[in-house]
Design a protein around this motif. Sequence first.
Motif, PDB file in Angstrom:
ATOM      1  N   VAL A  52     -33.121  70.499 -23.511  1.00  0.00           N
ATOM      2  CA  VAL A  52     -32.544  69.284 -22.932  1.00  0.00           C
ATOM      3  C   VAL A  52     -32.330  69.455 -21.434  1.00  0.00           C
ATOM      4  N   TYR A  53     -31.805  70.619 -21.039  1.00  0.00           N
ATOM      5  CA  TYR A  53     -31.617  70.884 -19.607  1.00  0.00           C
ATOM      6  C   TYR A  53     -32.933  70.775 -18.853  1.00  0.00           C
ATOM      7  N   GLU A  54     -33.981  71.359 -19.397  1.00  0.00           N
ATOM      8  CA  GLU A  54     -35.280  71.330 -18.728  1.00  0.00           C
ATOM      9  C   GLU A  54     -35.818  69.915 -18.608  1.00  0.00           C
ATOM     10  N   GLU A  55     -35.618  69.106 -19.636  1.00  0.00           N
ATOM     11  CA  GLU A  55     -36.120  67.735 -19.592  1.00  0.00           C
ATOM     12  C   GLU A  55     -35.323  66.880 -18.611  1.00  0.00           C
ATOM     13  N   VAL A  56     -34.012  67.090 -18.538  1.00  0.00           N
ATOM     14  CA  VAL A  56     -33.209  66.375 -17.545  1.00  0.00           C
ATOM     15  C   VAL A  56     -33.625  66.800 -16.144  1.00  0.00           C
ATOM     16  N   LYS A  57     -33.872  68.081 -15.969  1.00  0.00           N
ATOM     17  CA  LYS A  57     -34.327  68.582 -14.670  1.00  0.00           C
ATOM     18  C   LYS A  57     -35.654  67.941 -14.279  1.00  0.00           C
ATOM     19  N   ALA A  58     -36.547  67.758 -15.241  1.00  0.00           N
ATOM     20  CA  ALA A  58     -37.836  67.119 -14.972  1.00  0.00           C
ATOM     21  C   ALA A  58     -37.636  65.681 -14.493  1.00  0.00           C
ATOM     22  N   ILE A  59     -36.658  64.992 -15.065  1.00  0.00           N
ATOM     23  CA  ILE A  59     -36.348  63.624 -14.629  1.00  0.00           C
ATOM     24  C   ILE A  59     -35.830  63.642 -13.202  1.00  0.00           C
ATOM     25  N   TYR A  60     -34.917  64.561 -12.905  1.00  0.00           N
ATOM     26  CA  TYR A  60     -34.373  64.664 -11.541  1.00  0.00           C
ATOM     27  C   TYR A  60     -35.478  64.924 -10.526  1.00  0.00           C
TER      28      TYR A  60
END
Length: 225
Positions: A209-217
């Motif tokens: 989840v952290y990695e996917e949120v980071k990808a959005i950012y």
Amino acid sequence: MLKQERVAVTPCDTFTGENLAYFFHGRPAYRKFHKQPQDWELPFVLVLKSTCLLNIRRIFPFDSGAFHSARLPSYLSRFDETGYEVSSHAGAVDLLVDIFFGGDASYFHGKAKSREEVSRRNGLNIRYAQVLALCSLYNREQLEADDRTLAIEVQTDQDVSIKDNLLGAVLPRSYFDDSGLKKYFKERGVQVRQYDVYPINTEAYVSIVYEEVKAIYKKLGLING
């Protein structure tokens, strides 16, 4: 929530007698543990604009629920919580990130400045013990709780509109494949990231989840590191 396009306030069991909605700034930290989760118990993250709150009730530099339930180290919890409530200070969130982490990327990754560095740069001594205690917390000294306790918490006492404020979403594949949700996100230009589902507990999805949120950012140009 998406149908009504708002995050509604609900009765709070920490600040009793108040209807509140809680948000963590910048990190997808909030979650509940389920050993054998159903799909609807898996992490589902909404990334909202930082300007979405019409009225900020409180800002804490940690999870206030963890503070009230004695899950934070005694070196910090011995102080009164009101000394850590900073909503009256202009730009409080940005100041917390800058002073204790140095930037958004470091905050996102939980890479705090050392207590020595914060003390030196801000001229702190033992008379600022409450601030030094926060440095120790961010550096995980004697901390047994997880990252939920280390995120900046923002409370509001008014419903928060999702319309025009929703930037991104991270969701399990079962939701990602739903045609109604796909249409909703596409019409609003929302950055959507999905993750596959496995026979594992909810904690095993945290780094995904952290990695996917980071990808959005990164896609939105909100973070570089």
